[in-house]
Design a protein around this motif. Structure first.
Motif, PDB file in Angstrom:
ATOM      1  N   THR A  10     -28.486  44.319  51.221  1.00  0.00           N
ATOM      2  CA  THR A  10     -27.789  45.467  50.637  1.00  0.00           C
ATOM      3  C   THR A  10     -26.455  45.675  51.332  1.00  0.00           C
ATOM      4  O   THR A  10     -25.427  45.940  50.691  1.00  0.00           O
ATOM      5  CB  THR A  10     -28.643  46.744  50.758  1.00  0.00           C
ATOM      6  OG1 THR A  10     -29.933  46.497  50.197  1.00  0.00           O
ATOM      7  CG2 THR A  10     -27.990  47.898  50.018  1.00  0.00           C
ATOM      8  N   ALA A  13     -24.189  43.057  50.029  1.00  0.00           N
ATOM      9  CA  ALA A  13     -23.734  43.348  48.667  1.00  0.00           C
ATOM     10  C   ALA A  13     -22.652  44.417  48.655  1.00  0.00           C
ATOM     11  O   ALA A  13     -21.694  44.341  47.882  1.00  0.00           O
ATOM     12  CB  ALA A  13     -24.925  43.777  47.806  1.00  0.00           C
ATOM     13  N   CYS A  18     -20.447  44.196  45.389  1.00  0.00           N
ATOM     14  CA  CYS A  18     -21.408  44.074  44.279  1.00  0.00           C
ATOM     15  C   CYS A  18     -22.076  45.405  43.955  1.00  0.00           C
ATOM     16  O   CYS A  18     -22.590  45.585  42.850  1.00  0.00           O
ATOM     17  CB  CYS A  18     -22.486  43.044  44.623  1.00  0.00           C
ATOM     18  SG  CYS A  18     -21.843  41.382  44.897  1.00  0.00           S
ATOM     19  N   ILE A  19     -22.112  46.302  44.922  1.00  0.00           N
ATOM     20  CA  ILE A  19     -22.752  47.602  44.733  1.00  0.00           C
ATOM     21  C   ILE A  19     -21.697  48.689  44.816  1.00  0.00           C
ATOM     22  O   ILE A  19     -20.847  48.676  45.708  1.00  0.00           O
ATOM     23  CB  ILE A  19     -23.845  47.839  45.795  1.00  0.00           C
ATOM     24  CG1 ILE A  19     -24.975  46.821  45.616  1.00  0.00           C
ATOM     25  CG2 ILE A  19     -24.405  49.248  45.703  1.00  0.00           C
ATOM     26  CD1 ILE A  19     -26.104  46.976  46.609  1.00  0.00           C
ATOM     27  N   ASP A  20     -21.771  49.617  43.887  1.00  0.00           N
ATOM     28  CA  ASP A  20     -20.840  50.735  43.841  1.00  0.00           C
ATOM     29  C   ASP A  20     -21.056  51.627  45.059  1.00  0.00           C
ATOM     30  O   ASP A  20     -22.111  52.231  45.233  1.00  0.00           O
ATOM     31  CB  ASP A  20     -21.079  51.532  42.551  1.00  0.00           C
ATOM     32  CG  ASP A  20     -20.119  52.714  42.412  1.00  0.00           C
ATOM     33  OD1 ASP A  20     -19.207  52.826  43.247  1.00  0.00           O
ATOM     34  OD2 ASP A  20     -20.295  53.496  41.472  1.00  0.00           O
ATOM     35  N   CYS A  79     -32.356  41.338  36.573  1.00  0.00           N
ATOM     36  CA  CYS A  79     -33.100  42.592  36.664  1.00  0.00           C
ATOM     37  C   CYS A  79     -33.815  42.665  38.005  1.00  0.00           C
ATOM     38  O   CYS A  79     -33.949  41.672  38.711  1.00  0.00           O
ATOM     39  CB  CYS A  79     -34.122  42.700  35.529  1.00  0.00           C
ATOM     40  SG  CYS A  79     -33.393  42.865  33.893  1.00  0.00           S
ATOM     41  N   ARG A  84     -28.512  43.750  41.862  1.00  0.00           N
ATOM     42  CA  ARG A  84     -27.238  44.259  42.370  1.00  0.00           C
ATOM     43  C   ARG A  84     -26.684  43.419  43.518  1.00  0.00           C
ATOM     44  O   ARG A  84     -25.584  43.677  44.004  1.00  0.00           O
ATOM     45  CB  ARG A  84     -27.409  45.706  42.839  1.00  0.00           C
ATOM     46  CG  ARG A  84     -27.896  46.654  41.754  1.00  0.00           C
ATOM     47  CD  ARG A  84     -26.918  46.764  40.612  1.00  0.00           C
ATOM     48  NE  ARG A  84     -27.411  47.643  39.555  1.00  0.00           N
ATOM     49  CZ  ARG A  84     -26.803  47.841  38.394  1.00  0.00           C
ATOM     50  NH1 ARG A  84     -25.667  47.218  38.158  1.00  0.00           N
ATOM     51  NH2 ARG A  84     -27.317  48.642  37.481  1.00  0.00           N
ATOM     52  N   SER A  87     -22.814  39.306  42.107  1.00  0.00           N
ATOM     53  CA  SER A  87     -21.611  39.780  41.441  1.00  0.00           C
ATOM     54  C   SER A  87     -21.621  39.386  39.961  1.00  0.00           C
ATOM     55  O   SER A  87     -22.092  38.294  39.610  1.00  0.00           O
ATOM     56  CB  SER A  87     -20.379  39.175  42.122  1.00  0.00           C
ATOM     57  OG  SER A  87     -19.205  39.493  41.395  1.00  0.00           O
ATOM     58  N   VAL A 100     -25.970  42.425  33.833  1.00  0.00           N
ATOM     59  CA  VAL A 100     -26.839  43.283  34.644  1.00  0.00           C
ATOM     60  C   VAL A 100     -27.022  44.579  33.858  1.00  0.00           C
ATOM     61  O   VAL A 100     -26.123  45.430  33.833  1.00  0.00           O
ATOM     62  CB  VAL A 100     -26.227  43.573  36.030  1.00  0.00           C
ATOM     63  CG1 VAL A 100     -27.158  44.464  36.840  1.00  0.00           C
ATOM     64  CG2 VAL A 100     -25.950  42.275  36.781  1.00  0.00           C
ATOM     65  N   LYS A 102     -28.118  48.325  32.448  1.00  0.00           N
ATOM     66  CA  LYS A 102     -28.198  49.634  33.082  1.00  0.00           C
ATOM     67  C   LYS A 102     -29.627  49.869  33.574  1.00  0.00           C
ATOM     68  O   LYS A 102     -30.589  49.537  32.877  1.00  0.00           O
ATOM     69  CB  LYS A 102     -27.795  50.717  32.068  1.00  0.00           C
ATOM     70  CG  LYS A 102     -27.629  52.103  32.684  1.00  0.00           C
ATOM     71  CD  LYS A 102     -27.152  53.099  31.632  1.00  0.00           C
ATOM     72  CE  LYS A 102     -26.934  54.485  32.253  1.00  0.00           C
ATOM     73  NZ  LYS A 102     -26.479  55.466  31.229  1.00  0.00           N
ATOM     74  N   GLU A 105     -32.155  47.851  38.359  1.00  0.00           N
ATOM     75  CA  GLU A 105     -32.833  47.870  39.651  1.00  0.00           C
ATOM     76  C   GLU A 105     -34.254  48.412  39.579  1.00  0.00           C
ATOM     77  O   GLU A 105     -35.048  48.215  40.504  1.00  0.00           O
ATOM     78  CB  GLU A 105     -32.027  48.685  40.675  1.00  0.00           C
ATOM     79  CG  GLU A 105     -31.809  50.134  40.325  1.00  0.00           C
ATOM     80  CD  GLU A 105     -30.592  50.354  39.432  1.00  0.00           C
ATOM     81  OE1 GLU A 105     -30.175  51.515  39.284  1.00  0.00           O
ATOM     82  OE2 GLU A 105     -30.058  49.368  38.894  1.00  0.00           O
TER      83      GLU A 105
END
Length: 228
Positions: A10, A13, A18-20, A79, A84, A87, A100, A102, A105
């Motif tokens: 994480t 990422a 890759c993660i907001d 999925c 996440r 990229s 990816v 919505k 995760e």
């Protein structure tokens, strides 16, 4: 997970974008911007992160190659919790587009919640002098009943697998019978089972507390006797 003393995927990422970061900040809370924090904390680990990313993408590529075979121009749908980590501009032979969805995760949780209820029967059974077909039907019925008790909807349960294994060197036509039954989830039965389980846990807690209290009383008595 994000943060802490242990480097996780994480963290990798987040560093790779890759993660907001804002979404992650809302999830984990805290006043500091996680993107700024990640850049400050993880920047010295750039070489490790780069190597970790390369290993992760190599393994993903191997899995994709094994699954796609000779097919090309496929769409890759990611999925689960690891979605996440990759990229959206990920490139791989045979893959024309990466999607990816919505809430990707939580796809694993949805899959687990919509899975069927099962039951297994594993018995040693003697068939000598008995009608084999009738005996097998009895064992099937036991397995189906067990699945229904586990939370499967009545009428939806069917036998998924049936296996008979002869037991060597024992007379009497004795076999090991393995049966698996599956059926759709019955929410009412599942709720009742959960309530029973919670009640059993409370009973165990009460019993454990009583046992601990009894032990403490006995310990106090022993201590007083030793002092006398």
């Amino acid at each position: 997970c994000f943060g802490g003393d242990t480097l996780t995927l994480t963290d990798v990422a987040v560093y790779n974008g890759c993660i907001d970061g804002e979404a992650l900040q809302q999830t984990y809370g805290g006043g500091a911007n996680v993107v700024t924090a990640a850049d400050t904390v993880l920047k010295p680990l750039h070489a490790v992160i780069e190597q970790s990313t390369q290993i992760m993408l190599e393994r993903l590529t191997q899995l994709i190659d094994a699954a796609r075979g000779e097919r090309n121009d496929l769409v890759l749908v990611l999925c689960g919790g690891g979605a996440r980590m990759v990229s959206p501009d990920f490139k791989c032979a045979g893959i024309s587009k990466v999607i990816v969805p919505k809430f990707a995760e939580v796809a694993n949780a949805i899959g687990a919640a919509s899975a069927q209820i099962s039951a297994h029967l594993d018995v040693i059974h003697k068939f000598e002098g008995l009608d084999r077909d009738q005996e097998i039907e009895k064992l099937k019925a036991q397995t189906i009943e067990k699945a229904e008790r586990n939370g499967a909807k009545k009428g939806s349960v069917h036998i998924a697998t049936l296996e008979e294994i002869p037991i060597a060197y024992i007379p009497g036509d004795i076999k090991r019978v393995l049966i698996k039954a599956v059926g759709d989830v019955d929410p009412v039965i599942m709720r009742q089972n959960a309530q029973k389980w919670n009640a059993n846990v409370k009973d165990l807690d009460t019993a454990a507390a009583a046992a601990a209290n009894s032990f403490n009383i006995q310990a106090n008595i022993d201590e007083k006797e030793q002092q006398q």
